[in-house]
Design a protein around this motif. Structure first.
Motif, PDB file in Angstrom:
ATOM      1  N   MET A  63      -3.179 -23.611   4.797  1.00  0.00           N
ATOM      2  CA  MET A  63      -2.657 -22.736   5.837  1.00  0.00           C
ATOM      3  C   MET A  63      -1.898 -21.558   5.215  1.00  0.00           C
ATOM      4  SD  MET A  63      -1.382 -25.463   8.751  1.00  0.00           S
ATOM      5  CE  MET A  63      -1.589 -24.300  10.110  1.00  0.00           C
ATOM      6  N   VAL A  64      -2.151 -20.386   5.752  1.00  0.00           N
ATOM      7  CA  VAL A  64      -1.513 -19.161   5.267  1.00  0.00           C
ATOM      8  C   VAL A  64      -0.997 -18.376   6.472  1.00  0.00           C
ATOM      9  CG1 VAL A  64      -1.795 -17.025   3.949  1.00  0.00           C
ATOM     10  CG2 VAL A  64      -3.128 -19.064   3.331  1.00  0.00           C
ATOM     11  N   PHE A  65       0.274 -18.021   6.431  1.00  0.00           N
ATOM     12  CA  PHE A  65       0.838 -17.178   7.479  1.00  0.00           C
ATOM     13  C   PHE A  65       0.578 -15.722   7.124  1.00  0.00           C
ATOM     14  CE2 PHE A  65       4.744 -14.885   9.088  1.00  0.00           C
ATOM     15  CZ  PHE A  65       4.323 -14.833  10.408  1.00  0.00           C
ATOM     16  N   VAL A  66      -0.161 -15.022   7.989  1.00  0.00           N
ATOM     17  CA  VAL A  66      -0.548 -13.634   7.712  1.00  0.00           C
ATOM     18  C   VAL A  66       0.125 -12.658   8.669  1.00  0.00           C
ATOM     19  CG1 VAL A  66      -2.732 -14.242   6.616  1.00  0.00           C
ATOM     20  CG2 VAL A  66      -2.655 -13.880   9.098  1.00  0.00           C
ATOM     21  N   GLY A  67       1.316 -13.006   9.134  1.00  0.00           N
ATOM     22  CA  GLY A  67       2.047 -12.099  10.015  1.00  0.00           C
ATOM     23  C   GLY A  67       1.267 -11.799  11.273  1.00  0.00           C
ATOM     24  N   TYR A  68       1.065 -10.517  11.542  1.00  0.00           N
ATOM     25  CA  TYR A  68       0.327 -10.103  12.732  1.00  0.00           C
ATOM     26  C   TYR A  68      -1.179 -10.031  12.492  1.00  0.00           C
ATOM     27  CZ  TYR A  68       4.711  -9.209  15.112  1.00  0.00           C
ATOM     28  OH  TYR A  68       5.935  -9.375  15.708  1.00  0.00           O
ATOM     29  N   GLY A  69      -1.621 -10.352  11.292  1.00  0.00           N
ATOM     30  CA  GLY A  69      -3.054 -10.413  11.015  1.00  0.00           C
ATOM     31  C   GLY A  69      -3.757  -9.084  11.133  1.00  0.00           C
ATOM     32  N   ILE A  70      -3.075  -8.004  10.738  1.00  0.00           N
ATOM     33  CA  ILE A  70      -3.590  -6.650  10.923  1.00  0.00           C
ATOM     34  C   ILE A  70      -4.017  -6.041   9.592  1.00  0.00           C
ATOM     35  CG2 ILE A  70      -2.957  -4.288  11.581  1.00  0.00           C
ATOM     36  CD1 ILE A  70      -1.043  -5.538  13.644  1.00  0.00           C
ATOM     37  N   ASN A  71      -5.189  -5.425   9.627  1.00  0.00           N
ATOM     38  CA  ASN A  71      -5.660  -4.625   8.498  1.00  0.00           C
ATOM     39  C   ASN A  71      -6.003  -3.247   9.043  1.00  0.00           C
ATOM     40  OD1 ASN A  71      -6.750  -3.563   6.185  1.00  0.00           O
ATOM     41  ND2 ASN A  71      -8.657  -4.727   6.288  1.00  0.00           N
ATOM     42  N   ALA A  72      -5.069  -2.303   8.897  1.00  0.00           N
ATOM     43  CA  ALA A  72      -5.201  -0.969   9.483  1.00  0.00           C
ATOM     44  C   ALA A  72      -5.041   0.083   8.395  1.00  0.00           C
ATOM     45  CB  ALA A  72      -4.146  -0.773  10.575  1.00  0.00           C
ATOM     46  N   PRO A  73      -6.113   0.422   7.691  1.00  0.00           N
ATOM     47  CA  PRO A  73      -6.000   1.376   6.580  1.00  0.00           C
ATOM     48  C   PRO A  73      -5.407   2.713   6.996  1.00  0.00           C
ATOM     49  CG  PRO A  73      -8.143   0.289   6.561  1.00  0.00           C
ATOM     50  CD  PRO A  73      -7.490  -0.098   7.841  1.00  0.00           C
ATOM     51  N   GLU A  74      -5.738   3.173   8.216  1.00  0.00           N
ATOM     52  CA  GLU A  74      -5.247   4.478   8.646  1.00  0.00           C
ATOM     53  C   GLU A  74      -3.736   4.473   8.856  1.00  0.00           C
ATOM     54  OE1 GLU A  74      -5.541   2.281  12.457  1.00  0.00           O
ATOM     55  OE2 GLU A  74      -6.617   2.297  10.555  1.00  0.00           O
ATOM     56  N   ARG A  75      -3.138   3.283   8.915  1.00  0.00           N
ATOM     57  CA  ARG A  75      -1.687   3.166   9.063  1.00  0.00           C
ATOM     58  C   ARG A  75      -1.039   2.611   7.801  1.00  0.00           C
ATOM     59  NH1 ARG A  75      -0.658   2.375  15.231  1.00  0.00           N
ATOM     60  NH2 ARG A  75      -2.678   3.019  16.052  1.00  0.00           N
ATOM     61  N   GLU A  76      -1.849   2.456   6.776  1.00  0.00           N
ATOM     62  CA  GLU A  76      -1.389   1.897   5.496  1.00  0.00           C
ATOM     63  C   GLU A  76      -0.713   0.547   5.725  1.00  0.00           C
ATOM     64  OE1 GLU A  76       1.043   4.915   3.714  1.00  0.00           O
ATOM     65  OE2 GLU A  76      -0.673   6.145   3.134  1.00  0.00           O
ATOM     66  N   TRP A  77      -1.357  -0.277   6.526  1.00  0.00           N
ATOM     67  CA  TRP A  77      -0.828  -1.595   6.875  1.00  0.00           C
ATOM     68  C   TRP A  77      -1.918  -2.626   6.641  1.00  0.00           C
ATOM     69  CZ3 TRP A  77       4.022  -2.308   9.621  1.00  0.00           C
ATOM     70  CH2 TRP A  77       4.306  -3.645   9.919  1.00  0.00           C
ATOM     71  N   ASN A  78      -1.621  -3.630   5.833  1.00  0.00           N
ATOM     72  CA  ASN A  78      -2.615  -4.673   5.571  1.00  0.00           C
ATOM     73  C   ASN A  78      -1.905  -6.000   5.329  1.00  0.00           C
ATOM     74  OD1 ASN A  78      -4.751  -6.290   4.933  1.00  0.00           O
ATOM     75  ND2 ASN A  78      -5.445  -5.097   3.159  1.00  0.00           N
TER      76      ASN A  78
END
Length: 561
Positions: free
Chosen positions: A145-160
């Motif tokens: 099990m891995v906690f991935v926060g909000y599970g977001i991969n948004a390159p245009e927002r520099e958030w992964n």
């Protein structure tokens, strides 16, 4: 209204949907004067009788592929024909929508091993699980099990949230909504208070699959989810419908589900982590996924069947520009049989959601026929499988009977409130398109006002059928009766809305009530009539406002017409 889907290619643009700012002064170009429209008498009997009929237990909650669908299709075609409109797909009233039904059975507990001790959690009251894969047996065994926060991969927002972690074959644990939830303004990495598509559970499962996860579990939290666990349990514990795919869903995760927040807290504590602290950390762009050091196991069997459900299409042919189309949409389906109420009732009748909107299609067809053929054609589209992810509207939008670049715009109807007459209407996505002008014109005669949705954090923009058309460029407007009631004001309206959400929404008690107050419904129906009639009588082609994410899509589409 419940489950929504979106293609990956559109996500970076559409994630901005609820927070785009536009300058109305820049959008006044080429707008013709609004035509004068007088609404004929609208039939309360039609609204009441069809809503009551569709809500009967004999329709079994109108799930696709059931006797409820058969009865609904028969009723709609009969009522459309009696209203005098024509079949909308050549000589047929129907458009086939290929679906697969997957019903989980013999579901195991969610078994957690490692940490401070082994634990298990029960299907239904503590967790729900399903699969998008067309596999007779699903086994997820000792998956890290891995906690991935909000599970977001948004390159245009520099958030992964997946950066630096390999989750292939693992079970990812994800927070619902997006990192800006809880802020008051519409400013922030993800639209501030307004939910973006990255906040929807549909996106989170899609991204988990792209990352190669074996399973994805979303932590349910009532406020950011916008509904209680009762809605999750009733919506996910019965048969689930998905669009048929060539690969049988083999590119999806094996299992997708939800866990109660207190269940997640116990798992995190066993792993030596504090859930609240992790939720806070996940709001920061610098957050890194956290391996929990425990494993998850779950298994279940699937009953799988394929079918063609049906959209129902009727039309009134325009008298001067019949190849230009104005669209009405409403979904005829609901959840079918679901988790029983304490009294044993297990039929989710869907009276408000959305027998009312389906009845409105017929009442509006009658009214437009009384007024005579408009200049443009009007299409009445009752779609299937909205509750399973907008599948019917998505299928029509991607396989249109009438070209989208010839579709002027449309009006979506999803769940008429029964609170009584209101001073306002609430627009989901107010300020996005020039259709707002038509709505405001329609409201003037009644002295009502259009207001923006008060709870953009709930992500309603992604939760009804207008979205299937909007993302392909067609201007659509989606509004509902407001909560500022003539009798009782906002306090009364909010109380009635909250009562419906907590006690009837997606549950067996969304039933027809002979004591309903229909005043607000009929006022709203008049507005629905007037907006579409004005669109059908003008030469104008209203567009998305400058700066809106759908504007370029529409401009390219119209350039090809």
């Amino acid at each position: 209204m419940q489950k929504k889907w979106l293609s990956l290619a559109l996500i970076p643009a559409l994630a901005l949907a609820s927070c785009v700012k536009v300058d109305d002064a820049n959008n006044a170009e080429n707008l013709a004067a609004l035509p004068e429209v007088a609404a004929p008498e609208l039939s309360l009997d039609t609204m009441r009788d069809i809503t009551k009929e569709l809500s009967l237990d004999s329709y079994e909650g109108r799930a696709p592929g059931t006797v409820g669908e058969e009865k609904t299709l028969a009723l709609l075609t009969k009522e459309f024909a009696e209203a005098g409109i024509e079949p909308g797909n050549g000589d047929s009233w129907f458009q086939d929508v290929p679906l697969v039904e997957i019903a989980a059975k013999n579901v195991s507990d969610l078994s957690i091993k490692g940490g401070t001790g082994d634990m298990s959690f029960q299907y239904g009251p503590e967790m729900v699980i399903t699969s998008y894969q067309e596999q007779a047996k699903i086994d997820v065994t000792d998956s890290e099990m891995v906690f991935v926060g909000y599970g977001i991969n948004a390159p245009e927002r520099e958030w992964n949230d997946y950066e630096g972690v390999d989750v292939k074959g693992k079970t990812v644990v994800i927070l619902v909504n997006d990192p800006d939830f809880g802020t008051e303004s519409l400013e922030g990495e993800f639209g501030g208070r307004a939910m973006t598509y990255y906040g929807r559970w549909t996106y989170k499962y899609e991204e988990a699959a792209r990352q190669g996860a074996a399973a994805a579990l979303i932590i349910h939290d009532t406020a950011p989810a916008a509904y209680g666990w009762n809605v999750v349990e009733s919506s996910w514990s019965g048969p689930q419908f998905y669009a048929q795919s060539a690969n049988g869903g083999s590119n999806q995760t094996k299992a997708n589900g939800w866990v109660q927040k207190d269940v997640a807290a116990k798992i995190f504590a066993s792993a030596g982590q504090d859930l609240d602290a992790m939720m806070t950390a996940a709001k920061d762009k610098a957050f890194k996924a956290v391996p929990l050091g425990v494993t998850a196991s779950m298994s279940f069997e699937n009953d799988i069947s394929k079918m063609n459900s049906k959209n129902v299409i009727g039309m009134i042919k325009g008298k001067t520009r019949p190849d230009e189309y104005v669209l009405y949409t409403a979904h005829w389906d609901h959840l079918g049989r679901c988790k029983p109420a304490p009294d044993g009732d297990d039929i989710c009748n869907g009276a408000v959601d959305n027998a009312t909107g389906t009845a409105a299609l017929v009442a509006l067809a009658e009214a437009h026929m009384k007024a005579g053929a408009p200049d443009r054609s009007i299409i009445f589209l009752a779609v299937t499988a909205e509750e399973s992810g907008l599948l019917g509207s998505k299928y029509y939008a991607e396989n249109p009977v009438y070209p989208l670049n010839k579709t002027v715009g449309g009006v979506n109807m999803d769940a008429f409130g029964m609170a009584g007459a209101a001073k306002n209407v609430v627009v989901v996505g107010k300020g996005k398109s020039q259709l707002d002008r038509y709505l405001e014109g329609a409201l003037q005669a009644d002295g009502r006002v259009a207001e923006a949705e008060p709870t953009p954090e709930k992500g309603f923009y992604y939760r009804s059928d207008h979205f299937s058309f909007a993302k392909l460029g067609v201007p659509m407007i989606y509004f509902e009766g407001g909560e500022d009631l003539v009798d009782g004001g906002r306090a009364a309206g909010e109380a009635i809305s909250q009562d419906y959400t907590e006690n009837r929404y997606h549950g067996p008690k969304d039933e027809f009530n002979p004591d309903w107050n229909w005043d607000g419904v009929m006022s709203d129906l008049k507005v629905y009539y007037t907006v579409a009639r004005m669109l059908a009588m003008t030469e104008d082609w209203p567009n998305w406002n400058d700066g809106d994410e759908f504007r370029d899509i529409r401009d390219k589409s119209r350039a090809e017409s």
